[in-house]
Enzyme design. Sequence first.
Site, PDB file in Angstrom:
ATOM      1  N   ASP A 244       0.828  -1.206   0.000  1.00  0.00           N
ATOM      2  CA  ASP A 244       0.000   0.000   0.000  1.00  0.00           C
ATOM      3  C   ASP A 244       0.867   1.262   0.000  1.00  0.00           C
ATOM      4  O   ASP A 244       1.792   1.385   0.809  1.00  0.00           O
ATOM      5  CB  ASP A 244      -0.875  -0.031   1.259  1.00  0.00           C
ATOM      6  CG  ASP A 244      -1.988   0.998   1.212  1.00  0.00           C
ATOM      7  OD1 ASP A 244      -2.017   1.870   2.094  1.00  0.00           O
ATOM      8  OD2 ASP A 244      -2.797   0.934   0.278  1.00  0.00           O
ATOM      9  N   GLU A 298       1.828  -0.271  -4.804  1.00  0.00           N
ATOM     10  CA  GLU A 298       0.838   0.722  -5.248  1.00  0.00           C
ATOM     11  C   GLU A 298       1.588   2.044  -5.319  1.00  0.00           C
ATOM     12  O   GLU A 298       1.891   2.648  -4.298  1.00  0.00           O
ATOM     13  CB  GLU A 298      -0.328   0.815  -4.279  1.00  0.00           C
ATOM     14  CG  GLU A 298      -1.441   1.734  -4.777  1.00  0.00           C
ATOM     15  CD  GLU A 298      -2.264   2.314  -3.649  1.00  0.00           C
ATOM     16  OE1 GLU A 298      -3.397   2.721  -3.920  1.00  0.00           O
ATOM     17  OE2 GLU A 298      -1.794   2.342  -2.489  1.00  0.00           O
TER      18      GLU A 298
HETATM   19  O1  TEU Z   1      -4.775   3.989  -1.686  1.00  0.00           O
HETATM   20  C1  TEU Z   1      -4.007   5.098  -1.940  1.00  0.00           C
HETATM   21  C2  TEU Z   1      -4.723   5.878  -2.966  1.00  0.00           C
HETATM   22  O2  TEU Z   1      -4.281   6.014  -4.017  1.00  0.00           O
HETATM   23  C3  TEU Z   1      -6.084   6.256  -2.683  1.00  0.00           C
HETATM   24  O3  TEU Z   1      -6.145   6.833  -1.504  1.00  0.00           O
HETATM   25  C4  TEU Z   1      -6.623   7.137  -3.757  1.00  0.00           C
HETATM   26  O4  TEU Z   1      -5.759   8.106  -4.112  1.00  0.00           O
HETATM   27  C5  TEU Z   1      -7.781   7.848  -3.371  1.00  0.00           C
HETATM   28  O5  TEU Z   1      -8.448   7.198  -2.464  1.00  0.00           O
HETATM   29  C6  TEU Z   1      -8.593   8.093  -4.604  1.00  0.00           C
HETATM   30  O6  TEU Z   1      -9.905   8.241  -4.370  1.00  0.00           O
HETATM   31  C7  TEU Z   1      -4.317   3.079  -0.725  1.00  0.00           C
HETATM   32  C8  TEU Z   1      -5.398   2.025  -0.531  1.00  0.00           C
HETATM   33  O7  TEU Z   1      -5.577   1.340  -1.729  1.00  0.00           O
HETATM   34  C9  TEU Z   1      -6.646   2.760  -0.109  1.00  0.00           C
HETATM   35  O8  TEU Z   1      -7.756   1.899  -0.060  1.00  0.00           O
HETATM   36  C10 TEU Z   1      -6.389   3.386   1.243  1.00  0.00           C
HETATM   37  O9  TEU Z   1      -7.491   4.169   1.569  1.00  0.00           O
HETATM   38  C11 TEU Z   1      -5.143   4.260   1.207  1.00  0.00           C
HETATM   39  O10 TEU Z   1      -4.053   3.692   0.501  1.00  0.00           O
HETATM   40  C12 TEU Z   1      -4.618   4.447   2.605  1.00  0.00           C
HETATM   41  O11 TEU Z   1      -4.163   3.217   3.091  1.00  0.00           O
END
Ligand code: TEU
Length: 564
Positions: A244, A298
Site C-alpha cells: 500500500d 501501489e
Molecule cells: O490507496 C491510496 C490511494 O491512491 C487512494 O487513496 C486514492 O488516491 C484515493 O483514495 C482516490 O480516491 C491506498 C489504498 O488502496 C486505499 O484503499 C487506502 O485508503 C489508502 O491507501 C490508505 O491506506
Amino acid sequence: MLTVLTALCVALPGKSPAENNPRPTASIAATTTPNGYTQKWWKEAVVYQVYPRSFKDSNGDGIGDLPGITSKLDYLQNLGVNVIWLSPHYDSPNADNGYDIRDYRKVMKEFGTMDDFDALLKGIKQRHMRLIIDLVVNHTSDEHRWFVESRSSKDNPYRDYYIWRPGKPGAISPEGGIELPPNNDPSFFFGSAWQKDPATNEYYLHFFAVKQPDLNWDNPKVRNEVYDLMKFWLDKGVDGFRMDVIPLISKDQTFPELTPEQLQRPDIVYAHGPHRDEYLQEMNRSVMAKYDVMTVGEALGISLDETPLIVDERRHELNMIFDFATVRINRQGRHWKDWTLPALKAVYDKQDAALDIHSWNTVFLSNHDNPRLVSAFGDDSAANRVPSAKLLATMLFTLKGTPFVYQGDELAMTNYPFQRIEDFDDIEVKNGYKTEVLTGKITAADYIADLRKTSRDNARTPMQWDATTYAGFTTGAKPWLAVNPNYTQINAKEELADPNSVYHYYQKMIALRSKSPALIYGDYKDLDPTNPTSSPTGERSAARSILSSSTSQVRPEPTPSPKA
Ligand code: TEU
Ligand code: CA
C-alpha cells in the site's frame, strides 16, 4: 514455441516455514524467453483481487469474511485466475476499511480467526493457486499499541516510531498567537496532514485519515518490525504482498512548505523522499530475497519514466507496480473528466517504451479505490454493458504485464446509483462532504453526482452471487453497504448459466493468455495509436489481434480464436 514453467507448492499445516514457502534455490535456472525476459510465475499469473468486506458473508452478520471467501474458491479456480490478492484482513477499527491496522499478526474479528485464515490459505494451495496479502506499512491505525505508546509521552520508547513535530507560530490575532501545523502538507482525505495531539501538544503526521498516523521509516526499529511481520506471514506460506502506497515510506523530514504548484500534486512530493529506494532494497535483502514471492507496489506519485527505478530486476526492489496513469485518465483532480481512447492507448505505449526486458508491468483498470471497470471505461447501458465488458477483457488479457481482475468485474458489475450522502461509507467521501459541501464550496447534488462516477464505494458494494435477497451475499443481516439494485439481472448465477456471458468470456481469455507465451512475453506494438474507436490495436509478436470498439470481438490471427 515458448514453454511456461510454473512451480507450485501445497502448504499443509505443521509443515516447517521452509516447506511452506520454499527458498529460491539457485539450482532452478530461470529460463529466458527468446526476446530476453526471465520467466517468472508472477509474470504468467492472472491475479484476482478480493475485497473481503464485500465478497461473501458466511455467518449472516452482513459483513463479508474469510470463510465466505473459502466457500467460493471453486468459483475462482473455475474462472482460471491463479493468484488471489486479499485486501487487508488484519485487526482494525476500520476507519478506512482495514487500511488502518491495529495488529499485524491478528485477523480482523469481523473476518474470522487465524484458523479461518489458515483454512483459506490451505484451500488456495490445494487448488494450485497462490495468495498475496496487503502490506499496509506506510501508516498504522492510531489504535495500534505502537501509537498508543508513542502518543503517551515525548520520551516514550515508541515516540520515534511515528513523526511528531511542534506547531509553529502563526499570525498574531486579537485572541493572541495562533499556532499553525508544522507545514502545509495536505492529507489525501482532506484537511491538513498534521493532527495536534493534546497529550503532548505536538502534531503527528497522517497522509491519510487522522486515525492513520504515518510510521517513521527512518527509525531502523520500525523497519525491522515491518520485516519481521512480513516473515510471519511468508512463513505461514503466503506468496507475496501488494504494498500500500509504498513510495511514501521515506519522508523529507525537514518538511518544507509546499509551493502552490506542489499542492496540486502532493503525491509526487510525498513519493520522493530521500531514502525510498534504499529502504525498498533493504526490505528486499531482508525479506523477499529469502522467499519465492511476488511483490506489487501501489505507486502513488511515481511517473511512468521512474517505474524502472522500483521494478528493474537488477535493482532488487519490487517485481511490479500499479501505475496510476491509466486509472487517473478520467480524473481532473478528484473530479470526473471524460477521456479518449487515444489518450489511454498513449499511456500503454509510454509504459511499453519505459519498461525494457528487466522491468515488468501490471495491467489493471479497476480496484477497490476506483469506480467499476465497465462503467468507467466501457458503457454500462443495457445495450452495451456486455459487449463493452468483453472488449475491455480482451484488451486487459492481451496487453503486456500481469493482469489484475477486481472482484465482480468478471460479471460486469456496474457503478451504484448513489443518491444521498448517507448512501456512502467511505471516509474519503465523508471527509470531503464536511470540507467541500458543508462549507458551501460545492452543492451536495454536484458533489454526489460526481461521486456516482468516481467514488471508491462504487467498487465496494457487495458481490452479486444470485437474484435472492441481498444478491446471495448474505443470508442474514442487512449488508454493511447496500447491494446494487441491478443484482437481479447481474449476478454470478446468471453468468454461469449463460455460455456467452462475460464470466465465460473472461474464462476463455484467461485460458488463451495462460497458454499463449506471446500474449505473456511477446513484444507489444500499437498499430493504430490515433484511431479514436479502436482500442490498443496491438501486435504481440507471434499473435496479431485486432480490436474495434464497434465489434467488441477479438479476431486473433494467426493463433486459434476463442469463441465469444
Ligand atoms: O490507496 C491510496 C490511494 O491512491 C487512494 O487513496 C486514492 O488516491 C484515493 O483514495 C482516490 O480516491 C491506498 C489504498 O488502496 C486505499 O484503499 C487506502 O485508503 C489508502 O491507501 C490508505 O491506506
Ligand atoms: Ca460475516
